[in-house]
Design a protein around this motif. Structure first.
Motif, PDB file in Angstrom:
ATOM      1  N   LYS A   2     -15.158 -23.894   2.975  1.00 32.56           N
ATOM      2  CA  LYS A   2     -15.013 -22.819   3.948  1.00 32.56           C
ATOM      3  C   LYS A   2     -15.918 -23.070   5.152  1.00 32.56           C
ATOM      4  CE  LYS A   2     -14.050 -19.513   0.262  1.00 32.56           C
ATOM      5  NZ  LYS A   2     -14.544 -18.359  -0.510  1.00 32.56           N
ATOM      6  N   ASP A   6     -15.374 -18.664   9.594  1.00 34.02           N
ATOM      7  CA  ASP A   6     -14.389 -17.846   8.885  1.00 34.02           C
ATOM      8  C   ASP A   6     -15.027 -16.928   7.847  1.00 34.02           C
ATOM      9  OD1 ASP A   6     -12.349 -19.181  10.277  1.00 34.02           O
ATOM     10  OD2 ASP A   6     -12.320 -20.794   8.788  1.00 34.02           O
ATOM     11  N   ASP A  36     -18.432 -15.911   0.747  1.00 31.33           N
ATOM     12  CA  ASP A  36     -17.916 -16.985   1.595  1.00 31.33           C
ATOM     13  C   ASP A  36     -18.952 -18.045   1.899  1.00 31.33           C
ATOM     14  OD1 ASP A  36     -15.297 -15.832   2.015  1.00 31.33           O
ATOM     15  OD2 ASP A  36     -16.303 -14.332   3.254  1.00 31.33           O
TER      16      ASP A  36
END
Length: 207
Positions: A2, A6, A36
């Protein structure tokens, strides 16, 4: 893997709340729940122990595609090849951090005011932490900055902005209403009875 751009939900494995023996399990539960990005923060441990824990975390975070960020210790981040490093206002400059960790590692910086946030962007940080919004046991010496500048900092700073400091499920609505798009959660996750479930439910509210 990731990207920090984002990311919406930022977790921290803070050794003020987690024992060294529980770091691997906590890392797995936070990633399973859906953070994340994940930071290792260990203010009181020796560098050798921090590196040991970071090397235990890295295979777990990579298996989930979650970037691992090392707090403060640039040399450890460079040695293990972590995806990110985070520096405070009193720590090394972003340029020095980048020179040590290399171009593949993103650099974040803590900011505690609108002026510091703007300065961090001009300094070349890849993202900022903005807070503490509320009084927090994690950093009791910091005066809370409140919610009033969240809208303005998003207007003035184009970097990913992670609002931090006392963030939990009960406060999330007012934080989002104040203009936040990304948050950092520490003790509300680390002290939860079912970590992955609490992470999953909070993340579902970040749209």
């Amino acid at each position: 893997m990731k990207r920090i751009q984002d990311a919406r939900l930022y977790g921290i494995v803070d050794l003020g709340y987690v024992t060294a023996e529980n770091v691997e399990h906590m890392t797995d539960q936070l990633c399973l729940g859906g953070v994340d990005v994940l930071q290792l923060r260990a203010k009181k441990l020796a560098p050798q122990e921090i590196e040991r824990l970071a090397r235990l975390m890295l295979p777990i975070t990579r298996s989930y595609g979650v970037p691992l960020v090392i707090n403060d210790h640039l040399e450890i981040a460079a040695a293990i090849g972590s995806e990110g490093v985070h520096v405070g206002q009193d720590d090394d400059a972003v340029a020095k951090a980048r020179a040590i960790v290399g171009p593949a590692c993103f650099v974040g910086k803590s900011t505690h005011s609108l002026a510091q946030a703007i300065a961090a962007q001009e300094e070349g940080a890849d993202y900022i932490g903005f807070g503490p919004l509320y009084a927090t046991g994690t950093k009791p010496d910091y005066v809370p900055i409140g919610l009033n500048d969240i809208t303005e900092v998003h207007r003035r700073v184009t970097l990913p902005i992670f609002c931090i400091g006392g963030v939990n499920a009960g406060r999330l609505d007012e934080i989002i209403a104040a203009g936040a798009r990304r948050v950092v959660v520490v003790s509300a996750f680390l002290l939860a009875a079912n970590v992955s479930d609490v992470v999953q439910r909070l993340k579902a509210r970040l749209v």
